[in-house]
Scaffold this motif. Structure first.
Motif, PDB file in Angstrom:
ATOM      1  N   PHE A 223      -9.494  -2.239  12.642  1.00 57.84           N
ATOM      2  CA  PHE A 223      -9.166  -2.546  11.249  1.00 57.84           C
ATOM      3  C   PHE A 223      -8.084  -3.610  11.173  1.00 57.84           C
ATOM      4  N   LYS A 224      -7.030  -3.465  11.979  1.00 56.44           N
ATOM      5  CA  LYS A 224      -5.911  -4.411  11.940  1.00 56.44           C
ATOM      6  C   LYS A 224      -6.329  -5.780  12.428  1.00 56.44           C
ATOM      7  N   ASN A 225      -7.237  -5.839  13.388  1.00 52.83           N
ATOM      8  CA  ASN A 225      -7.706  -7.114  13.913  1.00 52.83           C
ATOM      9  C   ASN A 225      -8.375  -7.956  12.832  1.00 52.83           C
ATOM     10  N   VAL A 226      -9.022  -7.282  11.874  1.00 50.84           N
ATOM     11  CA  VAL A 226      -9.723  -7.996  10.803  1.00 50.84           C
ATOM     12  C   VAL A 226      -8.821  -8.239   9.597  1.00 50.84           C
ATOM     13  N   THR A 227      -8.004  -7.250   9.244  1.00 55.38           N
ATOM     14  CA  THR A 227      -7.229  -7.313   7.997  1.00 55.38           C
ATOM     15  C   THR A 227      -5.761  -7.678   8.197  1.00 55.38           C
ATOM     16  N   ALA A 228      -5.296  -7.628   9.430  1.00 56.71           N
ATOM     17  CA  ALA A 228      -3.892  -7.905   9.776  1.00 56.71           C
ATOM     18  C   ALA A 228      -2.940  -6.792   9.360  1.00 56.71           C
ATOM     19  N   VAL A 229      -3.463  -5.686   8.851  1.00 59.53           N
ATOM     20  CA  VAL A 229      -2.635  -4.526   8.518  1.00 59.53           C
ATOM     21  C   VAL A 229      -3.313  -3.269   9.062  1.00 59.53           C
ATOM     22  N   THR A 230      -2.536  -2.218   9.229  1.00 59.85           N
ATOM     23  CA  THR A 230      -3.105  -0.954   9.687  1.00 59.85           C
ATOM     24  C   THR A 230      -3.805  -0.251   8.530  1.00 59.85           C
ATOM     25  N   PRO A 231      -4.698   0.702   8.808  1.00 59.93           N
ATOM     26  CA  PRO A 231      -5.334   1.472   7.727  1.00 59.93           C
ATOM     27  C   PRO A 231      -4.311   2.152   6.818  1.00 59.93           C
ATOM     28  N   ASP A 232      -3.252   2.727   7.406  1.00 57.14           N
ATOM     29  CA  ASP A 232      -2.221   3.381   6.590  1.00 57.14           C
ATOM     30  C   ASP A 232      -1.531   2.396   5.668  1.00 57.14           C
ATOM     31  N   THR A 233      -1.213   1.217   6.175  1.00 57.05           N
ATOM     32  CA  THR A 233      -0.556   0.204   5.338  1.00 57.05           C
ATOM     33  C   THR A 233      -1.472  -0.263   4.222  1.00 57.05           C
ATOM     34  N   PHE A 234      -2.753  -0.474   4.544  1.00 58.94           N
ATOM     35  CA  PHE A 234      -3.708  -0.872   3.505  1.00 58.94           C
ATOM     36  C   PHE A 234      -3.776   0.178   2.406  1.00 58.94           C
ATOM     37  N   ARG A 235      -3.833   1.445   2.797  1.00 61.05           N
ATOM     38  CA  ARG A 235      -3.904   2.535   1.813  1.00 61.05           C
ATOM     39  C   ARG A 235      -2.652   2.552   0.937  1.00 61.05           C
ATOM     40  N   LYS A 236      -1.472   2.397   1.531  1.00 58.32           N
ATOM     41  CA  LYS A 236      -0.229   2.391   0.762  1.00 58.32           C
ATOM     42  C   LYS A 236      -0.189   1.221  -0.206  1.00 58.32           C
TER      43      LYS A 236
END
Length: 294
Positions: free
Chosen positions: A276-289
Motif C-alpha cells: 500500500f505504501k509503495n503505491v500511495t506513499a502512506v501507510t494504511p493507518d495513515t490513509f485511514r486517519k
C-alpha cells in the motif's frame, strides 16, 4: 471519511420509494429521483447497474474517489458495488435507468458484445454524446419510459433490448476515440479483456504473469499492449485496482487493517502495508486517519 459506518448498499427496491413495486428495473426522471434523496449525497453502493443521462444541470458525481462534473449530454454508467455519492449544485434534468444483471440477461443474444452482463464490465464511467446523436438517446429513454409505465405484453423484453442498444451505442461513442484499424482493435480487445480479468481476480492474482497466462500471451507482450493503450504498465493497473479496493475499505468500513489485508488476498499484514505504501506513499493507518479528518 464522512462516517465510520460501512456505506449502505441499496437495491433497486429500497434506494427510493416508488409507485412501482420494482425489483430488477426502474426508471426515473432526474427531477423526481432527487426529491427526498438526502441519503444519496452520502457515500453508498448499488446492487444494480445505472445509466444516468443528463440533459442539463449543475453538480457532480463522486465515483470511487473521482469527481465527475454533471454536464449536458453526458451519459454516466455506474457498475455494481462502486462507491458513489452526489453533489447537487442546482436543478438537474435527465433520465435515470436502474437495472439488475438478471434483467439485462432476460434476452440472450449470440453477439459476444452484448450477450450477457459481462459486456457491461468494459463500459467507461461516462461518455459525452455528440449533439447530433443526442435526440436518438432521448428517443430511447422515452421508449423505455413508455414500456415501463404501460407494462404491456413483452414490455420487459422490449426494455431489455433497448438496454442492450444503450450498451452498444455507449461503446460506439467510446470507440470513436480509439484507432479503427484491425491491429488496434485486436490490441484493444486484449486490453479490455485484461481489465475485466483484473476487476474479477485482483484479490487472488497480483502479477502480470498471472494475467498473461489467462490471456495465453507473454507477460512482455501484455505489458506492451497495456502501456500503449493506457499509458501505464500492466503491473500498475493491477496494483491500482488492489489499492482502490483497499482505499474503499479503509475509508468506508470498520474492518481492521489486518482484516482488510486478508480480504485483499495478503496473508502477511506487513506485506500489505508495504504494498500500500509503495503505491500511495502512506501507510494504511495513515490513509485511514487522513480520511477521517477530511
Amino acid at each position: 471519511m464522512k462516517d465510520s459506518a460501512t456505506p449502505k448498499k441499496y437495491t433497486i427496491k429500497n434506494i427510493k420509494k416508488s409507485q412501482h413495486n420494482a425489483v430488477d428495473f426502474n426508471f426515473y426522471t432526474f427531477e423526481h429521483f432527487l426529491k427526498d434523496a438526502e441519503h444519496l449525497t452520502k457515500s453508498h453502493r448499488h446492487d444494480f447497474y445505472t445509466f444516468i443521462l443528463t440533459v442539463d444541470g449543475i453538480g457532480s458525481h463522486i465515483i470511487d474517489f473521482e469527481e465527475y462534473e454533471i454536464k449536458p449530454r453526458r451519459l454516466f454508467f455506474i457498475n455494481y458495488d462502486q462507491i458513489h455519492s452526489w453533489k447537487i449544485g442546482g436543478p438537474i434534468q435527465g433520465k435515470i435507468i436502474l437495472f439488475s444483471k438478471s434483467f439485462y440477461n432476460l434476452i440472450y443474444t449470440g453477439n459476444s458484445d452484448i450477450r450477457s452482463d459481462t459486456a457491461l464490465e468494459n463500459l467507461p464511467t461516462y461518455v459525452d454524446i455528440p449533439e447530433d446523436r443526442f435526440p436518438s438517446w432521448l428517443s430511447i429513454c422515452e421508449n423505455i419510459e413508455y414500456e415501463f409505465t404501460r407494462s404491456e405484453k413483452f414490455s420487459e423484453e422490449v426494455i431489455c433490448l433497448f438496454l442492450k442498444t444503450c450498451v452498444l451505442k455507449m461503446e460506439r461513442i467510446a470507440d470513436d476515440f480509439r484507432s479503427e484499424n484491425n491491429e488496434a482493435d485486436h490490441k484493444s480487445n486484449v486490453v479490455d479483456e485484461f481489465k475485466i480479468l483484473v476487476n474479477k481476480n485482483f484479490r487472488e492474482l497480483k502479477t502480470t504473469k498471472d494475467y498473461a497466462e489467462r490471456l495465453s500471451i507473454t507477460p512482455n507482450y501484455l505489458n506492451a499492449l497495456v502501456k500503449e493503450s493506457l499509458g501505464k504498465s500492466a503491473g500498475t493497473v493491477i496494483k491500482n485496482r488492489v489499492i482502490l479496493e483497499a482505499k474503499r475499505l479503509l475509508s468506508h468500513s470498520d474492518l481492521t487493517v489486518r482484516q482488510i489485508s486478508l480480504e485483499l488476498g495478503f496473508t502477511d499484514n506487513s506485506h500489505f502495508g508495504k504494498y500500500f505504501k509503495n503505491v500511495t506513499a502512506v501507510t494504511p493507518d495513515t490513509f485511514r486517519k487522513n480520511s477521517i479528518n477530511n
